[in-house]
Motif scaffolding. Structure first.
Motif, mmCIF file in Angstrom:
data_model
loop_
_atom_site.group_PDB
_atom_site.id
_atom_site.type_symbol
_atom_site.label_atom_id
_atom_site.label_comp_id
_atom_site.label_asym_id
_atom_site.label_seq_id
_atom_site.Cartn_x
_atom_site.Cartn_y
_atom_site.Cartn_z
ATOM 1 N N TYR A 264 27.436 41.898 76.923
ATOM 2 C CA TYR A 264 28.812 41.546 77.254
ATOM 3 C C TYR A 264 29.242 40.266 76.564
ATOM 4 N N ASP A 265 28.361 39.272 76.531
ATOM 5 C CA ASP A 265 28.668 38.041 75.805
ATOM 6 C C ASP A 265 28.817 38.320 74.319
ATOM 7 N N ILE A 266 27.941 39.163 73.768
ATOM 8 C CA ILE A 266 28.017 39.487 72.346
ATOM 9 C C ILE A 266 29.328 40.191 72.017
ATOM 10 N N ALA A 267 29.728 41.141 72.855
ATOM 11 C CA ALA A 267 30.972 41.873 72.615
ATOM 12 C C ALA A 267 32.165 40.923 72.582
ATOM 13 N N HIS A 268 32.217 39.999 73.507
ATOM 14 C CA HIS A 268 33.342 39.057 73.532
ATOM 15 C C HIS A 268 33.290 38.099 72.340
ATOM 16 N N ARG A 269 32.093 37.739 71.909
ATOM 17 C CA ARG A 269 31.988 36.884 70.724
ATOM 18 C C ARG A 269 32.459 37.622 69.472
ATOM 19 N N LEU A 270 32.055 38.870 69.339
ATOM 20 C CA LEU A 270 32.501 39.655 68.182
ATOM 21 C C LEU A 270 34.014 39.785 68.159
ATOM 22 N N ALA A 271 34.618 39.971 69.334
ATOM 23 C CA ALA A 271 36.076 40.101 69.406
ATOM 24 C C ALA A 271 36.774 38.800 69.020
ATOM 25 N N LEU B 98 38.506 45.327 74.391
ATOM 26 C CA LEU B 98 38.502 44.173 73.491
ATOM 27 C C LEU B 98 39.161 44.459 72.141
ATOM 28 N N PHE B 99 38.986 45.679 71.623
ATOM 29 C CA PHE B 99 39.459 45.992 70.275
ATOM 30 C C PHE B 99 40.571 47.037 70.247
ATOM 31 N N GLY B 100 40.837 47.705 71.361
ATOM 32 C CA GLY B 100 41.816 48.784 71.389
ATOM 33 C C GLY B 100 41.132 50.126 71.222
ATOM 34 N N ALA B 101 41.560 51.111 72.012
ATOM 35 C CA ALA B 101 40.900 52.418 72.008
ATOM 36 C C ALA B 101 40.928 53.063 70.633
ATOM 37 N N GLU B 102 42.017 52.870 69.881
ATOM 38 C CA GLU B 102 42.141 53.501 68.565
ATOM 39 C C GLU B 102 41.209 52.890 67.531
ATOM 40 N N ASN B 103 40.592 51.769 67.846
ATOM 41 C CA ASN B 103 39.704 51.074 66.905
ATOM 42 C C ASN B 103 38.228 51.220 67.265
ATOM 43 N N VAL B 104 37.902 52.149 68.153
ATOM 44 C CA VAL B 104 36.521 52.364 68.570
ATOM 45 C C VAL B 104 36.173 53.834 68.363
ATOM 46 N N LEU B 105 35.103 54.085 67.608
ATOM 47 C CA LEU B 105 34.619 55.443 67.352
ATOM 48 C C LEU B 105 33.237 55.614 67.956
ATOM 49 N N VAL B 106 33.024 56.740 68.637
ATOM 50 C CA VAL B 106 31.720 57.085 69.189
ATOM 51 C C VAL B 106 31.173 58.302 68.456
ATOM 52 N N MET C 186 22.766 34.254 69.612
ATOM 53 C CA MET C 186 21.784 33.280 70.082
ATOM 54 C C MET C 186 22.339 31.874 70.280
ATOM 55 N N ASP C 187 23.500 31.568 69.711
ATOM 56 C CA ASP C 187 24.036 30.227 69.886
ATOM 57 C C ASP C 187 24.227 29.914 71.367
ATOM 58 N N TYR C 188 23.809 28.729 71.760
ATOM 59 C CA TYR C 188 24.056 28.273 73.122
ATOM 60 C C TYR C 188 25.564 28.273 73.353
ATOM 61 N N PRO C 189 26.038 28.831 74.460
ATOM 62 C CA PRO C 189 27.485 29.025 74.651
ATOM 63 C C PRO C 189 28.367 27.833 74.281
ATOM 64 N N PRO C 190 28.024 26.599 74.689
ATOM 65 C CA PRO C 190 28.910 25.493 74.305
ATOM 66 C C PRO C 190 28.952 25.245 72.801
ATOM 67 N N ASP C 191 27.937 25.744 72.067
ATOM 68 C CA ASP C 191 27.880 25.519 70.621
ATOM 69 C C ASP C 191 28.500 26.655 69.812
ATOM 70 N N PHE C 192 28.828 27.766 70.472
ATOM 71 C CA PHE C 192 29.365 28.909 69.737
ATOM 72 C C PHE C 192 30.758 28.583 69.211
#
Length: 240
Positions: A108-115, A181-189, A62-68
């Motif tokens: 997409y924004d959340i994924a990049h923030r988590l990374a 973002l995290f590498g294929a070996e670091n993602v489990l489905v 939820m943070d406004y992008p410039p404030d993240f």
């Protein structure tokens, strides 16, 4: 017949790396949070209580992008949330995968923030057969106060703002995003259908992914469905 999980110490083979569980919605998220991440029986250390109490999830989506500030959020965890050696820390929220009512436009924004916050993290993505998850998503939409019919919901005809999109359930696109973002070996489905069919194997696949000791049996008291779906008739009545 009653079965019991092993209560031996779960030993990780590498330093604590957070597990980020992003949902999706309606794939057993609440069950995982309560019965696996929060039960204390499998070697996980659940961070969610602290996060919700201090509203820290909002810093991620939820943070406004410039404030993240990724470093500020990361430092929050370093200062306040610690887990013993051999315990897998977990952040779990289906909101990380985006809100299906709004087409998941923010995922997409959340994924990049988590990374940026946790570049070393492992990621768990839970999926479900598309027709089933779309129907369940619609039922949840009605329970949350939605009033449009199923056809209008699927067509995204609510033009007042972001609305449902079938693209939200293009799992290949979501998987490729997190692998990049995290590498294929670091993602489990993991599939919701496997959880219903064979919870022992489902949990053991997760434990193996996190380098935690696997279990031989699964405690039956942890198998209860947390949020049972309403019937189509009940949903129709509620909508009207």
């Amino acid at each position: 017949m009653e079965v019991h999980a092993s209560h031996e110490l779960h030993e990780a083979t590498e330093p604590n790396r957070p597990l980020i569980h992003i949902g999706l919605h309606k794939t057993g998220t609440t069950w995982l949070q309560k019965s696996v991440f929060g039960s204390g029986q499998f070697g996980f250390g659940h961070w969610n209580k602290e996060l919700f109490e201090r509203r820290k999830y909002q810093d991620v989506w939820m943070d406004y992008p410039p404030d993240f500030d990724a470093e500020k959020v990361r430092q929050y965890f370093a200062d306040r949330l610690t887990t013993p050696a051999g315990v897998q820390p977990v952040l779990s929220s289906e909101k990380f995968s985006g809100n299906p009512f709004f087409g998941g436009y923010e995922r997409y924004d959340i994924a990049h923030r988590l990374a940026k916050i946790f570049p070393e993290a492992r990621v768990l993505i839970c999926i479900r057969e598309q027709r089933s998850i779309i129907r369940s998503s619609y039922f949840q939409f009605i329970n949350a106060g939605g009033m449009i019919g199923l056809d209008d919901y699927i067509s995204g005809r609510d033009t007042r703002g972001p609305s449902f999109r079938l693209d939200h359930f293009r799992y290949d696109v979501l998987l490729e995003l997190y692998r990049s973002l995290f590498g294929a070996e670091n993602v489990l489905v993991l599939a919701y259908e496997e959880l219903r069919r064979d919870p022992l194997n489902y949990v053991n696949r997760l434990l193996a992914f996190c380098k935690l000791r696997q279990i031989e049996t699964f405690p039956v008291d942890l198998l209860d469905v947390v949020h049972k779906s309403a019937s189509p008739t009940a949903v129709s009545i509620r909508r009207r």
